[in-house]
Design an enzyme around this catalytic site. Structure first.
Site, short mmCIF file in Angstrom:
data_model
loop_
_atom_site.label_atom_id
_atom_site.label_comp_id
_atom_site.label_asym_id
_atom_site.label_seq_id
_atom_site.Cartn_x
_atom_site.Cartn_y
_atom_site.Cartn_z
N PHE A 22 16.33 -84.53 -38.89
CA PHE A 22 15.76 -84.87 -37.58
C PHE A 22 16.86 -84.68 -36.53
O PHE A 22 17.99 -85.11 -36.73
CB PHE A 22 15.26 -86.32 -37.58
N PHE A 57 15.85 -92.44 -41.71
CA PHE A 57 15.20 -93.50 -42.49
C PHE A 57 15.34 -93.25 -43.99
O PHE A 57 15.36 -94.20 -44.78
CB PHE A 57 13.72 -93.56 -42.09
N GLU A 58 15.40 -91.99 -44.39
CA GLU A 58 15.47 -91.63 -45.81
C GLU A 58 16.90 -91.62 -46.37
O GLU A 58 17.11 -91.36 -47.56
CB GLU A 58 14.83 -90.25 -46.04
N ILE A 82 17.95 -91.07 -31.65
CA ILE A 82 17.95 -91.12 -30.18
C ILE A 82 16.88 -92.10 -29.72
O ILE A 82 15.70 -91.95 -30.05
CB ILE A 82 17.72 -89.72 -29.60
N THR A 86 12.49 -92.21 -30.10
CA THR A 86 12.17 -92.91 -31.34
C THR A 86 11.55 -94.27 -31.04
O THR A 86 12.26 -95.21 -30.65
CB THR A 86 13.46 -93.10 -32.19
N HIS A 88 10.55 -96.65 -32.90
CA HIS A 88 11.07 -97.77 -33.69
C HIS A 88 12.59 -97.67 -33.84
O HIS A 88 13.16 -98.00 -34.87
CB HIS A 88 10.41 -97.79 -35.07
N PHE A 113 29.68 -94.06 -42.08
CA PHE A 113 28.57 -94.04 -41.13
C PHE A 113 28.82 -92.99 -40.05
O PHE A 113 29.49 -93.26 -39.05
CB PHE A 113 28.45 -95.44 -40.52
N ARG A 127 28.56 -87.22 -28.48
CA ARG A 127 29.16 -87.84 -29.68
C ARG A 127 29.20 -86.88 -30.86
O ARG A 127 29.61 -87.24 -31.96
CB ARG A 127 28.39 -89.10 -30.05
C1 DLZ Z 1 10.07 -90.30 -36.79
C2 DLZ Z 1 11.48 -90.21 -36.30
C3 DLZ Z 1 11.74 -90.37 -34.93
C4 DLZ Z 1 10.65 -90.61 -33.92
N1 DLZ Z 1 13.00 -90.28 -34.44
C5 DLZ Z 1 14.01 -90.03 -35.31
C6 DLZ Z 1 15.35 -89.90 -34.84
O1 DLZ Z 1 15.67 -89.99 -33.64
N2 DLZ Z 1 16.32 -89.66 -35.77
C7 DLZ Z 1 16.07 -89.55 -37.11
O2 DLZ Z 1 17.01 -89.34 -37.89
N3 DLZ Z 1 14.81 -89.64 -37.58
C8 DLZ Z 1 13.79 -89.88 -36.72
N4 DLZ Z 1 12.51 -89.97 -37.18
C9 DLZ Z 1 12.24 -89.69 -38.62
C10 DLZ Z 1 12.42 -90.91 -39.52
O3 DLZ Z 1 13.79 -91.15 -39.76
C11 DLZ Z 1 11.71 -90.63 -40.89
O4 DLZ Z 1 12.17 -89.42 -41.41
C12 DLZ Z 1 10.21 -90.56 -40.75
O5 DLZ Z 1 9.70 -91.72 -40.12
C13 DLZ Z 1 9.53 -90.40 -42.13
O6 DLZ Z 1 9.78 -91.53 -42.94
#
Ligand code: DLZ
Length: 156
Positions: A22, A57-58, A82, A86, A88, A113, A127
């Protein structure tokens, strides 16, 4: 008095890099920075393994699986979160940070990290090697130093 400090040498260290796709254009810059640093400190190319995941998230579950193998001296986590993009942001940033810390303590392996948490795209770019250093370089350097420090502690 004894003083311990990990040396900055990657020779013989087995390192995993977990990188999030992402915002990949920015994370690619973190990966370039991390790999350049690792080469500069003599890490063997064949001792570096890279795992791409969909988003930050993964990262924790992937690190957990990787460390089960007991093959690595450290894991370097790279990603770009960012806030503006995002919904959440706080939840994901907190979840990822806390999980990485917990895994590091669970396995007693440095997990560093290199995840940018920025308010805007511009801040994130700064950054990743523009005005505010490169978080990939910082994370790679910390992984090397901490791996060597923990090895020294094992020997005492
Ligand atoms: C969905 C999402 C969003 C909106 N923003 C980011 C981000 O800014 N940086 C990032 O690394 N990942 C983002 N993701 C993806 C989530 O980390 C995750 O891959 C999805 O919610 C699927 O589980």
């Amino acid at each position: 008095m004894k003083v311990f400090e990990g040396k900055i040498s990657g020779k013989g260290l087995r390192l995993a890099i977990v990188a999030s796709k992402f915002n990949k254009l920015i994370t690619d810059k973190l990966l370039d920075g991390a790999l350049n640093l690792l080469r500069q400190v003599d890490t063997y190319e064949e001792d570096i393994e890279i795992f791409w995941v969909p988003g930050s998230f993964e990262i924790p579950v992937t690190v957990d699986k990787i460390l089960e193998s007991k093959k690595y001296d450290a894991v370097i986590c790279l990603g770009t979160l960012i806030r503006g993009e995002t919904p959440h942001f706080e939840f994901i940033a907190t979840h990822v940070t806390k999980s990485i810390l917990d895994l590091s303590i669970k396995y007693k392996i440095p997990i560093t990290f290199g995840i940018i948490t920025a308010n805007t795209l511009e801040e994130a770019i700064d950054r990743a090697g523009m005005k505010m250093g490169n978080k990939g370089i910082e994370a790679a350097l910390a992984a090397v130093e901490m791996s060597n420090l923990l090895k020294m502690i094992n020997k005492t």
